[in-house]
Design a protein around this motif. Structure first.
Motif, PDB file in Angstrom:
ATOM      1  N   LYS A  79       0.777  -1.278  -0.176  1.00  0.00           N
ATOM      2  CA  LYS A  79      -0.342  -0.069  -0.233  1.00  0.00           C
ATOM      3  C   LYS A  79       0.793   1.291   0.390  1.00  0.00           C
ATOM      4  CE  LYS A  79      -4.052   2.089   2.684  1.00  0.00           C
ATOM      5  NZ  LYS A  79      -4.885   1.977   3.468  1.00  0.00           N
ATOM      6  N   VAL A  80       0.499   2.217  -0.877  1.00  0.00           N
ATOM      7  CA  VAL A  80       1.455   3.878  -0.461  1.00  0.00           C
ATOM      8  C   VAL A  80       0.301   4.803  -0.633  1.00  0.00           C
ATOM      9  CG1 VAL A  80       2.800   4.732  -2.441  1.00  0.00           C
ATOM     10  CG2 VAL A  80       2.857   2.976  -2.545  1.00  0.00           C
ATOM     11  N   ILE A  81       0.643   5.557   0.327  1.00  0.00           N
ATOM     12  CA  ILE A  81      -0.382   6.557   1.091  1.00  0.00           C
ATOM     13  C   ILE A  81       0.588   7.511  -0.033  1.00  0.00           C
ATOM     14  CG2 ILE A  81      -1.323   8.184   2.168  1.00  0.00           C
ATOM     15  CD1 ILE A  81      -1.576   5.509   3.914  1.00  0.00           C
ATOM     16  N   ALA A  82       0.513   7.972  -1.068  1.00  0.00           N
ATOM     17  CA  ALA A  82       1.002   9.362  -1.569  1.00  0.00           C
ATOM     18  C   ALA A  82       0.508  10.517  -2.619  1.00  0.00           C
ATOM     19  CB  ALA A  82       1.971   9.004  -2.876  1.00  0.00           C
ATOM     20  N   SER A  83       0.542  11.614  -2.500  1.00  0.00           N
ATOM     21  CA  SER A  83      -0.022  12.584  -3.388  1.00  0.00           C
ATOM     22  C   SER A  83       0.019  12.592  -5.027  1.00  0.00           C
ATOM     23  CB  SER A  83       1.345  13.979  -3.216  1.00  0.00           C
ATOM     24  OG  SER A  83       1.202  14.269  -1.934  1.00  0.00           O
ATOM     25  N   TYR A  84       0.758  11.673  -5.811  1.00  0.00           N
ATOM     26  CA  TYR A  84       1.070  11.623  -7.398  1.00  0.00           C
ATOM     27  C   TYR A  84       1.718  10.453  -7.497  1.00  0.00           C
ATOM     28  CZ  TYR A  84       5.451  14.194  -7.749  1.00  0.00           C
ATOM     29  OH  TYR A  84       7.148  13.821  -8.234  1.00  0.00           O
ATOM     30  N   ILE A  85       1.306   9.812  -8.990  1.00  0.00           N
ATOM     31  CA  ILE A  85       2.015   8.765  -9.182  1.00  0.00           C
ATOM     32  C   ILE A  85       3.618   8.531  -9.742  1.00  0.00           C
ATOM     33  CG2 ILE A  85       2.036   6.464 -11.148  1.00  0.00           C
ATOM     34  CD1 ILE A  85      -0.694   5.866 -10.017  1.00  0.00           C
ATOM     35  N   GLY A  86       3.159  10.367 -10.625  1.00  0.00           N
ATOM     36  CA  GLY A  86       4.224  10.479 -11.112  1.00  0.00           C
ATOM     37  C   GLY A  86       4.722  10.132 -12.275  1.00  0.00           C
ATOM     38  N   GLU A  87       5.951   9.865 -12.657  1.00  0.00           N
ATOM     39  CA  GLU A  87       6.639   8.662 -13.697  1.00  0.00           C
ATOM     40  C   GLU A  87       6.799   7.726 -13.665  1.00  0.00           C
ATOM     41  OE1 GLU A  87       9.826  11.455 -16.023  1.00  0.00           O
ATOM     42  OE2 GLU A  87       8.362  13.265 -15.475  1.00  0.00           O
TER      43      GLU A  87
END
Length: 260
Positions: free
Chosen positions: A74-82
């Motif tokens: 699981k990831v809690i993040a702001s964006y997936i990006g590149e």
């Protein structure tokens, strides 16, 4: 307060991180990431991890290495990006991703470290952040397996705000430019980014330091993160400290200068 927080090695620094642990990780893309601690964690073998970080590195570097080796659940993040592998795993249902507005994510970590259970913010009002339904995990066929729940909304000074819960993690991995032996940290320029709130969120915070100095060598105004938030220090070699990744190198041709 202990003044002997320096670990013998990167392996020793992360040795007790178990399967299923949650970790707040500093950095933004590849700037200010605790790359050597991430490498050590990869070698250590912990799996089923929950990662709280602005993003998940890039393909082949940083947290992207843990993703590629299927260590993250699981990831809690702001964006997936590149990070193409991050996007692929999310869309194929291999990893849960709780996308959170960037400022909200920073405050959720800071609040966790400050002992605040939750807070209200106007960010996300009138969107799926408030209403619920953001896909968190997909099934292999592309249907939504798990979605975000709706959030409580209250009005303060005439403005609606959503309730966001603070984040506290089992561990935190961060990087700093200069750290004294008591764990007081100084960050360099933009590499400061998410490192302070990530450090605050971790119950056990491990910092990789480009340089370690004695207590008293950092002036009070130079300290960006008090040592009370740091439990272990990994001292990098000068060669390690100089290795810093660049996500995307952009160059341009120099203009031709006329000669007389």
């Amino acid at each position: 307060m202990s003044y002997d927080k320096v670990a013998a090695s990167a392996a020793d620094a992360v040795a007790d991180i178990p399967d299923g642990a949650s970790l707040a990780v500093g950095g933004f893309g590849l700037a200010g990431i605790p790359g050597f601690l991430i490498d050590a964690l990869l070698a250590q073998g912990a799996k089923n991890l929950t990662i709280v970080s602005n993003n998940c590195g890039v393909d082949g570097a940083g947290l992207g290495l843990l993703l590629e080796n299927r260590r993250i659940d699981k990831v809690i993040a702001s964006y997936i990006g590149e990070n193409k592998e991050f996007g692929r795993q999310f869309l194929s249902g291999e990893v849960t991703v709780e996308l959170t507005p960037q400022g909200t994510l920073a405050e959720r970590m800071r609040a966790g470290g400050a002992g605040i259970g939750a807070f209200f913010t106007p960010t996300g009002v009138g969107t799926l952040v408030e209403e619920g339904g953001l896909p968190w995990r997909y099934n292999a066929d592309g249907t939504v397996a798990e979605a975000s729940p709706p959030k409580e909304v209250r009005t303060f000074n005439g403005k609606p705000m959503v309730l966001e819960e603070a984040i506290v993690t089992d561990y935190a991995l961060i990087r700093a430019a200069v750290v004294d032996t008591a764990g007081n940290c100084r960050f360099h320029a933009a590499a400061r980014n998410f490192n302070p709130p990530a450090a605050m969120a971790g119950r056990t915070t491990i910092v990789e330091a480009e340089r370690v100095v004695e207590v008293g060598e950092l002036g009070p105004d130079e300290i960006h993160l008090p040592g009370i938030f740091v439990q272990r220090i990994l001292e990098l070699t000068p060669e390690q400290a100089s290795r810093k990744g660049i996500e995307k190198r952009t160059i341009r041709e120099r203009p031709t200068v006329a000669t007389v």
